[in-house]
Design an enzyme around this catalytic site. Structure first.
Site, mmCIF file in Angstrom:
data_model
loop_
_atom_site.group_PDB
_atom_site.id
_atom_site.type_symbol
_atom_site.label_atom_id
_atom_site.label_comp_id
_atom_site.label_asym_id
_atom_site.label_seq_id
_atom_site.Cartn_x
_atom_site.Cartn_y
_atom_site.Cartn_z
ATOM 1 N N LYS A 1 0.841 -1.196 0.000
ATOM 2 C CA LYS A 1 0.000 0.000 0.000
ATOM 3 C C LYS A 1 0.878 1.248 0.000
ATOM 4 O O LYS A 1 0.690 2.157 -0.818
ATOM 5 C CB LYS A 1 -0.890 -0.023 1.249
ATOM 6 C CG LYS A 1 -2.060 0.911 1.183
ATOM 7 C CD LYS A 1 -2.857 0.849 2.489
ATOM 8 C CE LYS A 1 -3.665 -0.420 2.615
ATOM 9 N NZ LYS A 1 -4.188 -0.611 3.982
ATOM 10 N N ARG B 1 -2.850 3.325 8.625
ATOM 11 C CA ARG B 1 -3.213 2.183 7.776
ATOM 12 C C ARG B 1 -2.134 1.103 7.757
ATOM 13 O O ARG B 1 -0.955 1.401 7.645
ATOM 14 C CB ARG B 1 -3.453 2.664 6.340
ATOM 15 C CG ARG B 1 -4.295 3.911 6.247
ATOM 16 C CD ARG B 1 -4.393 4.453 4.835
ATOM 17 N NE ARG B 1 -5.082 3.552 3.920
ATOM 18 C CZ ARG B 1 -5.181 3.766 2.614
ATOM 19 N NH1 ARG B 1 -4.605 4.827 2.059
ATOM 20 N NH2 ARG B 1 -5.819 2.904 1.854
ATOM 21 N N GLY C 1 -7.758 -6.905 4.060
ATOM 22 C CA GLY C 1 -8.653 -6.903 5.209
ATOM 23 C C GLY C 1 -8.190 -7.709 6.402
ATOM 24 O O GLY C 1 -8.919 -7.854 7.375
ATOM 25 N N MET D 1 -5.512 -7.107 8.349
ATOM 26 C CA MET D 1 -4.945 -6.316 9.443
ATOM 27 C C MET D 1 -5.790 -5.070 9.676
ATOM 28 O O MET D 1 -6.824 -4.907 9.078
ATOM 29 C CB MET D 1 -3.504 -5.976 9.108
ATOM 30 C CG MET D 1 -2.607 -7.205 9.151
ATOM 31 S SD MET D 1 -0.925 -6.809 8.726
ATOM 32 C CE MET D 1 -1.104 -6.274 7.048
ATOM 33 N N ARG E 1 -3.564 -1.313 -6.445
ATOM 34 C CA ARG E 1 -2.773 -2.550 -6.379
ATOM 35 C C ARG E 1 -3.249 -3.468 -7.505
ATOM 36 O O ARG E 1 -4.332 -3.262 -8.075
ATOM 37 C CB ARG E 1 -2.978 -3.258 -5.044
ATOM 38 C CG ARG E 1 -4.414 -3.680 -4.838
ATOM 39 C CD ARG E 1 -4.629 -4.331 -3.493
ATOM 40 N NE ARG E 1 -6.031 -4.198 -3.125
ATOM 41 C CZ ARG E 1 -6.510 -4.351 -1.908
ATOM 42 N NH1 ARG E 1 -5.705 -4.651 -0.926
ATOM 43 N NH2 ARG E 1 -7.792 -4.221 -1.662
ATOM 44 N N HIS F 1 -5.318 -41.467 1.646
ATOM 45 C CA HIS F 1 -5.858 -42.368 0.630
ATOM 46 C C HIS F 1 -7.004 -41.692 -0.124
ATOM 47 O O HIS F 1 -7.022 -41.636 -1.355
ATOM 48 C CB HIS F 1 -6.344 -43.661 1.295
ATOM 49 C CG HIS F 1 -6.933 -44.642 0.334
ATOM 50 N ND1 HIS F 1 -8.290 -44.710 0.084
ATOM 51 C CD2 HIS F 1 -6.351 -45.548 -0.472
ATOM 52 C CE1 HIS F 1 -8.518 -45.639 -0.823
ATOM 53 N NE2 HIS F 1 -7.349 -46.172 -1.175
ATOM 54 N N SER G 1 13.192 -41.896 -9.940
ATOM 55 C CA SER G 1 11.995 -41.084 -9.814
ATOM 56 C C SER G 1 11.750 -40.837 -8.324
ATOM 57 O O SER G 1 11.579 -41.778 -7.557
ATOM 58 C CB SER G 1 10.815 -41.825 -10.436
ATOM 59 O OG SER G 1 9.624 -41.115 -10.194
ATOM 60 N N CYS H 1 7.415 -38.173 -8.862
ATOM 61 C CA CYS H 1 6.054 -38.664 -9.065
ATOM 62 C C CYS H 1 5.215 -38.577 -7.803
ATOM 63 O O CYS H 1 4.256 -39.291 -7.641
ATOM 64 C CB CYS H 1 6.089 -40.101 -9.580
ATOM 65 S SG CYS H 1 6.821 -41.274 -8.429
ATOM 66 N N TYR I 1 11.377 -34.654 -15.783
ATOM 67 C CA TYR I 1 9.915 -34.619 -15.808
ATOM 68 C C TYR I 1 9.323 -34.539 -14.409
ATOM 69 O O TYR I 1 9.979 -34.878 -13.424
ATOM 70 C CB TYR I 1 9.347 -35.852 -16.537
ATOM 71 C CG TYR I 1 9.541 -37.173 -15.815
ATOM 72 C CD1 TYR I 1 8.600 -37.617 -14.888
ATOM 73 C CD2 TYR I 1 10.654 -37.970 -16.070
ATOM 74 C CE1 TYR I 1 8.771 -38.824 -14.228
ATOM 75 C CE2 TYR I 1 10.829 -39.182 -15.411
ATOM 76 C CZ TYR I 1 9.883 -39.602 -14.488
ATOM 77 O OH TYR I 1 10.045 -40.793 -13.824
HETATM 78 P P1 ADP Z 1 -7.543 -2.194 3.922
HETATM 79 O O1 ADP Z 1 -6.135 -2.603 3.724
HETATM 80 O O2 ADP Z 1 -8.272 -3.076 4.864
HETATM 81 O O3 ADP Z 1 -8.250 -1.956 2.628
HETATM 82 P P2 ADP Z 1 -7.177 0.630 4.149
HETATM 83 O O4 ADP Z 1 -5.973 1.137 4.843
HETATM 84 O O5 ADP Z 1 -7.122 0.657 2.680
HETATM 85 O O6 ADP Z 1 -7.520 -0.804 4.705
HETATM 86 O O7 ADP Z 1 -8.406 1.478 4.661
HETATM 87 C C1 ADP Z 1 -9.734 1.106 4.419
HETATM 88 C C2 ADP Z 1 -10.529 2.262 3.868
HETATM 89 O O8 ADP Z 1 -10.445 3.395 4.696
HETATM 90 C C3 ADP Z 1 -10.034 2.752 2.530
HETATM 91 O O9 ADP Z 1 -10.566 2.013 1.495
HETATM 92 C C4 ADP Z 1 -10.547 4.166 2.494
HETATM 93 O O10 ADP Z 1 -11.843 4.171 2.010
HETATM 94 C C5 ADP Z 1 -10.524 4.558 3.920
HETATM 95 N N1 ADP Z 1 -9.352 5.417 4.152
HETATM 96 C C6 ADP Z 1 -8.119 5.060 4.525
HETATM 97 N N2 ADP Z 1 -7.311 6.129 4.606
HETATM 98 C C7 ADP Z 1 -8.054 7.200 4.267
HETATM 99 C C8 ADP Z 1 -7.812 8.592 4.127
HETATM 100 N N3 ADP Z 1 -6.593 9.098 4.369
HETATM 101 N N4 ADP Z 1 -8.812 9.370 3.755
HETATM 102 C C9 ADP Z 1 -10.037 8.851 3.509
HETATM 103 N N5 ADP Z 1 -10.354 7.566 3.614
HETATM 104 C C10 ADP Z 1 -9.366 6.739 3.989
HETATM 105 MG MG MG Z 2 -7.663 -0.715 1.218
#
Ligand code: ADP
Ligand code: MG
Ligand code: MG
Length: 938
Positions: free
Chosen positions: A69, A138, A147, A149, A377, A493, A803, A870, A890
C-alpha cells in the site's frame, strides 16, 4: 450456531474483510510476540536507520520496506495523481517493535518531522482545534493481505477539536459523524472492545426515531451517539499524539492477529516480513452530497471483461462500502452525477493499468468534488478473469507472452477442469475440511461403499461419507459424486485416489462425527441421516447443507492459449500418475506426455480381483501362491496392455506392487469366512494369516521392494505381465513404451538382487513372444538412505532412471506420518512452525536439500541419468519451480493437475528468462510472484 451463510464474491475485498472478532482475539494477540529474524541487526545500530518515509521518498519497488500500500501510494504521488499527503513507517520498524518486546513503540522511532510535513502540505495542524488535521493509520504488508490487518480512520479528534471542526466547516453533522466513527474504530481496533454494544447504540436511536439509514441521522443524533460511545469507553485518549502512538502499535500488533497468521500460512507469506504503517491526511467522503467514496477495478475482476468497473457510495466513508450497510451504486451513476470527477478517475485507472501492466484495484474518495486516490494494487480476480486478462493484454500489446504467463495463478487453473459452484448461489456452510480434490458435488449422503454403489446403480447422486477411506472403498468412491472424510490429509488415501479419479473430495473435516453403523453425520449442531443432501466443494474444502447450483467450465479458448504459451517455453516434461486406462485417456487429453507412475496394486481393487489377491496372500505354500499369481498376472497383463494402448508412443512407468499386504486383507469376520470358503481353507487359517500380517507401523513395514525380496515370484509375475502386454501391443502394430520401477528402495543391494530377476523374466517373456524391445528399469527415490547413497543406486547395473517419490520421502525425512500428520500440521501452521504443509508443497530446505544431495551424487557417478518426480508435489506450482531449477527431466502428477503442472513449468522457464533480462526493465511484479527484494524468505 455453526451455520453461516455466505454470498460468495471472491474478488471483492468486502467478503474477506469481515471484521468479526473472536472473544479470544485480544489474548492471542498479546501472547503472540514473534521473535522472528534472530539475525536481524540489533537496535544499537539504530540511529542510522531510516524508519519513516514521505511519499516523495519511496516508489513501487519498495514493497518489502513500505508495504504494498505504502509503495504504491508513493508511486501514485510520483505519477502526480492526487494522493492525500502521508508518511510511511517501515516494516523493519514493525519487526524492531516485535524484537524489543516492550509493548511500546521502538525508542528510536521519530516521526515529528514528517508529521510537520503533513501539516505544511495540508495547511492544517494535528491536535490544533483551530484547523485540525485528522489522519488515517493504515496497515500494509509487502504482499497483499486484504482486510486481514487493522486501520484506524479520522484520528486526532477530541471534544475540543470536534468543536474546532464545527467552527471551521460549519458542518456539525459531519463533525459528530466523524467523531463517532473515530471513537468506534479506536475502541475496536486499538482497545479491543466488542463492537456490538456500539452498534446497538446506533440501532436504538434509529428505532426510536423510526429511521433506517445512517443518512437520515441528524447532527444531534450523532452528537447523542458520541455521548453514548464515550460512556461505553471513557478511556480513549484525548491527546492526539497518544492516539497516534496507540494506533501505530495496534497496526503493528495486527500483523500477528489470528486472521493474519492463518492467511499468511495459507498463502505462503513469511511471518518474518512485518507490516508497514501509513499515516495519511484524511480525505472526507462523509461531509455532504458533494462527497463520497468508492472502489473500482480497471477490468471486470469476475469475468475479465475489459471494461472499467466499480461501485460508489455518495456521502459516505470508506468503511461504509465494505461494511455493506448501504448498497453502493455502479460507477455509471457517478458518471452521470459528476462527469468531470468520473472522467478524471477513468483517466487514472487507464494510466495505472498501463503503468503497472496489470489490472488495478483502486480505492478513492471524493471530497467536495475533488478526487483523492487512496490505494491501487494489482487486483485479485477469478481464475477465468486472470486468463482472459492475460490473453487480452498480450493482444493489446501491453504484455509479452512470457510476462502474461507469469500473471496466471497456476494453482487456480483447475477451475477450467471441474464443475464449480455458482459463486452467486446462496449457501449454508456446515463444515470445513481440506480442499483435497477440486470440483464440487451434490448428493445424498451414504456411509458405506456398497450403499454408494447400490444407490448409484439406481441413478442417484451420492456423497460417500467415511471416517477415512481404504482400498476397499474404491468401488464406492467410483460410484459417488464426491467423497467426504473426517480424517486424512492432502495425501491421504481418500485425497490421492479421488484426485486420481478426478472426483471431488473434502478430507480432514475433523469436526465431522461419522457413525457408519447408525448412518449419521454430525457437524456441529447439524445432524444428518443417510440420504440427506449435502454439497461439498473440493476446491475450498467447504461443506454445505442441501443443493448448491453448479456450472461447468467448458473448453475455453483463452485457457488453451495460455497452455500453449507454457508448452512453448517449458523444459520439464509433464507426465501423469494414472492406474487405469480411463485415467490414462483423461490425462492424455489434458496434455500428459506419458505415465510417470502407474501403481500396479490399483489394478486389484475391483471386487473380483481383490479376491485373487487375497487368495494369493493367504497361500500357505509356493505352489498355491503361483496358481493365484497366474490369475493375477492375467488381469495385470490385460490392464497394462490397455493402458499402454491409451498412452501409445509415450512412456508408461509401471511400479511394482507397493502397499503393505495387510491392506488387502479382509477385516470383518464375514469377509474372512467368505475368503476361507473361496480358497477352501478353514476360517482359522485365514484368521491366523491375517493376524500374522498385521503390522504396528505399516508405512515402515513389509512393503515395496521388500515384498520382492521375500516373494520373488510376485515380482516375476509382474515383470512378465508388463513384457507380455507390451509384446502383444507391439505385434498389433502399436508402439508401446513400458518402463518398470522398483519402489521403497533403501540400498543398492536390493536392486542388485531384484533388477536381474526382472531382466530375466522380461527377456524370457519377450523371447517367447518373439518380440525385440527395450524395457528400461528404474528406481524410486523415496527413502533418505537411497538419496544419501544415490551414486551406488544409479551405479547399479541395469538401473536407468530414478523417480523421486516425494510423498514417502517427505514422510521419512520429517518423520511425519502421511496419514496422521493432519492431527497437528494445522497447529504447526497456526503457530508459525510451518509456513506451509510439506505434503502439499515441497520443503525445499529439508526434503529438497536431500534431493539436491542425491542429484549431485547420482550425476557425478552417471551423468545424464533420467530424473523425475512422481509425488503429489509434481502438480503443485511452487514445487514445480523447484524441480525445474534442479534440472529434472519430468514431473508426474494426477491427471487433473497436468494442465497446472504444464503452466507452472512454463512459468518456471519464463521466470528464468525474464530474470536474465531483468536489466532491460522487463521483469515486473506479478500477482503470482511477490518479489522478495533479495530477502531470505525464512
Ligand atoms: P484495507 O487494507 O483493509 O483496505 P485501508 O488502509 O485501505 O484498509 O483502509 C480502508 C478504507 O479506509 C479505505 O478504502 C478508504 O476508504 C478509507 N481510508 C483510509 N485512509 C483514508 C484517508 N486518508 N482518507 C479517507 N479515507 C481513507
Ligand atoms: Mg484498502
Ligand atoms: Mg511411495
Amino acid at each position: 450456531m455453526e451455520h453461516k451463510t455466505t454470498q460468495d464474491t471472491p474478488w471483492f475485498r468486502g467478503a474477506a474483510r469481515s471484521r468479526r472478532r473472536s472473544a479470544a482475539r485480544g489474548l492471542s494477540m498479546k501472547s503472540q510476540a514473534t521473535p522472528v529474524k534472530p539475525d536481524a541487526p540489533a537496535s544499537s545500530a539504530a540511529d542510522t536507520i531510516k524508519r519513516v518515509y514521505l511519499l516523495d521518498e519511496g516508489n513501487k519497488d519498495m514493497k518489502m520496506l513500505l508495504g504494498g500500500k505504502g509503495a504504491n501510494l508513493c508511486e501514485m504521488a510520483k505519477l502526480e495523481l492526487p494522493v492525500p499527503p502521508a508518511f510511511i513507517i517501515t516494516t523493519e520498524t514493525c519487526l524492531e517493535y516485535f524484537r524489543e518486546g516492550t509493548g511500546n513503540l521502538p525508542a528510536a522511532l521519530d516521526f515529528e518531522e514528517q508529521l510537520k510535513a503533513l501539516e505544511d502540505d495540508t495547511g492544517k495542524k494535528f491536535g490544533n482545534p483551530q484547523n485540525p488535521l485528522l489522519v488515517s493509520v493504515r496497515s500494509g504488508a509487502p504482499a497483499s493481505m486484504p482486510g486481514m490487518m487493522d486501520t484506524v480512520l479520522n484520528l486526532g479528534l477530541n471534544d475540543e477539536i470536534v468543536q474546532g471542526i464545527i467552527d471551521t466547516t460549519g458542518n456539525e453533522r459531519f463533525a459528530y459523524d466523524t467523531y463517532r466513527r473515530f471513537l468506534n474504530m479506536y475502541s475496536d481496533v486499538v482497545m479491543d472492545l466488542d463492537k456490538e454494544p456500539f452498534e446497538e447504540v446506533i440501532s436504538e436511536i434509529k428505532k426510536k426515531k423510526g429511521i433506517k439509514l445512517d443518512l437520515e441521522m441528524e447532527a444531534s443524533d450523532w452528537k447523542e451517539v458520541v455521548g453514548e460511545f464515550k460512556k461505553l469507553n471513557p478511556n480513549v485518549p484525548t491527546d492526539p499524539r497518544e492516539q497516534l502512538r496507540g494506533a501505530i502499535l495496534a497496526v503493528f500488533r495486527s500483523w500477528n492477529n489470528d486472521r493474519a497468521i492463518r492467511y499468511r500460512s495459507y498463502n505462503g507469506i513469511p511471518d518474518a516480513w512485518g507490516t508497514a504503517v501509513s499515516v495519511q491526511a484524511m480525505a472526507y467522503g462523509n461531509m455532504n452530497d458533494g462527497c463520497g467514496t468508492g472502489v473500482a477495478f480497471s477490468r471486470n475482476p469476475s469475468t475479465g471483461e475489459n471494461k472499467f468497473f466499480g461501485e460508489f457510495l455518495p456521502n459516505a466513508a470508506g468503511e461504509d462500502v465494505v461494511a455493506g450497510i448501504r448498497t453502493p451504486q455502479p460507477l455509471e451513476e457517478m458518471a452521470q452525477k459528476w462527469p468531470e470527477v468520473y472522467a478524471e478517475l477513468f483517466k487514472y485507472q487507464g494510466q495505472l493499468e498501463k503503468y503497472y501492466g496489470d489490472m488495478q484495484d483502486i480505492e478513492f474518495t471524493v471530497e467536495n468534488g475533488r478526487l483523492y486516490m487512496l490505494q491501487c494494487r494489482n487486483g485479485k480476480r477469478t481464475a477465468k478473469a486472470s486468463v482472459k486478462i492475460a490473453v487480452d493484454m498480450v493482444k493489446e500489446g501491453t504484455l509479452t507472452e512470457q510476462e502474461a504467463l507469469l500473471r496466471i495463478p497456476a494453482n487456480q487453473m483447475d477451475f477450467f477442469l471441474h464443475p464449480t459452484l455458482d459463486p452467486k448461489a446462496e449457501k449454508t456452510v456446515i463444515g470445513e475440511g481440506l480442499p483435497a480434490s477440486p470440483g464440487a458435488a451434490t448428493g445424498k449422503i451414504v456411509f458405506t461403499p456398497d450403499d454408494a454403489e447400490a444407490m448409484a446403480n439406481l441413478g442417484e447422486d451420492v456423497i460417500l461419507v467415511r471416517k477415512e477411506t481404504t482400498p476397499e472403498d474404491i468401488h464406492g468412491m467410483k460410484s459417488a459424486q464426491g467423497v467426504l472424510t473426517a480424517l486424512g490429509g492432502m495425501t491421504s488415501h481418500a485425497a490421492v485416489v479421488a484426485r486420481g479419479m478426478g472426483k471431488c473430495c473434502v478430507s480432514g473435516c475433523t469436526a465431522a462425527e461419522v457413525d457408519f453403523r447408525a448412518k449419521t453425520l454430525k457437524l456441529g449442531e447439524v445432524e444428518l441421516k443417510e440420504h440427506d443432501v449435502i454439497t461439498i466443494d473440493g476446491s475450498t474444502g467447504e461443506v454445505y447443507l442441501g443443493t448448491v447450483d453448479r456450472r461447468s467450465a467448458t473448453e475455453d479458448a483463452d485457457f488453451q492459449t495460455v497452455l500453449k504459451w507454457a508448452d512453448d517455453l517449458r523444459q520439464l516434461k509433464v507426465l501423469t500418475n494414472a492406474d487405469t486406462p480411463e485415467q490414462a485417456k483423461t490425462a492424455r487429453s489434458l496434455g500428459a506426455q506419458g505415465i510417470g507412475l502407474c501403481r500396479s496394486e490399483h489394478m486389484f481393487f475391483a471386487p473380483e480381483r481383490i479376491s485373487a489377491m487375497r487368495a494369493m496372500i493367504v497361500s500357505e505354500e509356493k505352489k498355491e501362491r503361483l496358481e493365484h499369481l497366474e490369475t493375477m498376472g492375467a488381469f495385470q497383463r490385460d490392464d497394462i496392455a490397455k493402458i499402454l494402448e491409451e498412452m501409445d508412443g509415450l512412456p508408461v512407468t509401471i511400479r511394482l506392487l507397493d502397499p503393505p499386504l495387510h491392506e488387502f486383507l479382509p477385516h470383518s469376520l464375514d469377509e474372512m469366512q467368505a475368503l476361507a470358503d473361496t480358497v477352501g481353507k478353514p476360517l482359522s487359517v485365514v484368521q491366523d494369516r491375517v493376524a500374522q500380517l498385521q503390522e504396528v507401523n505399516p508405512m515402515l513395514g513389509f512393503r515395496g521392494c521388500r515384498l520382492s525380496v521375500v516373494y520373488p515370484e510376485i515380482t516375476e509375475m509382474q515383470a512378465r505381465a508388463v513384457a507380455s502386454a507390451a509384446a502383444t501391443n507391439k505385434k498389433a502394430g502399436l508402439d508401446p513404451k513400458p518402463e518398470i520401477m522398483v519402489p521403497v528402495v533403501s540400498t543398492a543391494k536390493e536392486l542388485r538382487l531384484i533388477v536381474p530377476r526382472i531382466q530375466a523374466a522380461v527377456a524370457d517373456e519377450l523371447k517367447k513372444a518373439g518380440v525385440d524391445m527395450d524395457i528400461p528399469i528404474g528406481t524410486m527415490m523415496e527413502l533418505p538412505r537411497a538419496c544419501q547413497t544415490a551414486d551406488q543406486i544409479v551405479g547399479t547395473e541395469g538401473v536407468e532412471f530414478m523417480s523421486f517419490g516425494t510423498n514417502d520421502l517427505t514422510q521419512s525425512v520429517w518423520g511425519f506420518s502421511r496419514d496422521d500428520a493432519i492431527k497437528f500440521i494445522g497447529r504447526y501452521q497456526e503457530q508459525g512452525l510451518l509456513d506451509f504443509d510439506p505434503f502439499a508443497r515441497i520443503d525445499e530446505e529439508g526434503v529438497g536439500g536431500l534431493i539436491k544431495t542425491a542429484l549431485e551424487k547420482a550425476r557425478a557417478k552417471q551423468p545424464g541419468t533420467k530424473v523425475g518426480i512422481c509425488g503429489e508435489h509434481g502438480g503443485e506450482p511452487k514445487s514445480v519451480h523447484f524441480f525445474h531449477s534442479q534440472g529434472f527431466d519430468y514431473v508426474s502428477c494426477s491427471p487433473f493437475r497436468v494442465p497446472i503442472a504444464r503452466i507452472a513449468a512454463g512459468q518456471a522457464a519464463a521466470q528464468e528468462l525474464l530474470k536474465k533480462s531483468a536489466g532491460d526493465g522487463l521483469y515486473r511484479n506479478s500477482i503470482t510472484n511477490v518479489k522478495r527484494a533479495g530477502k531470505k524468505t525464512d
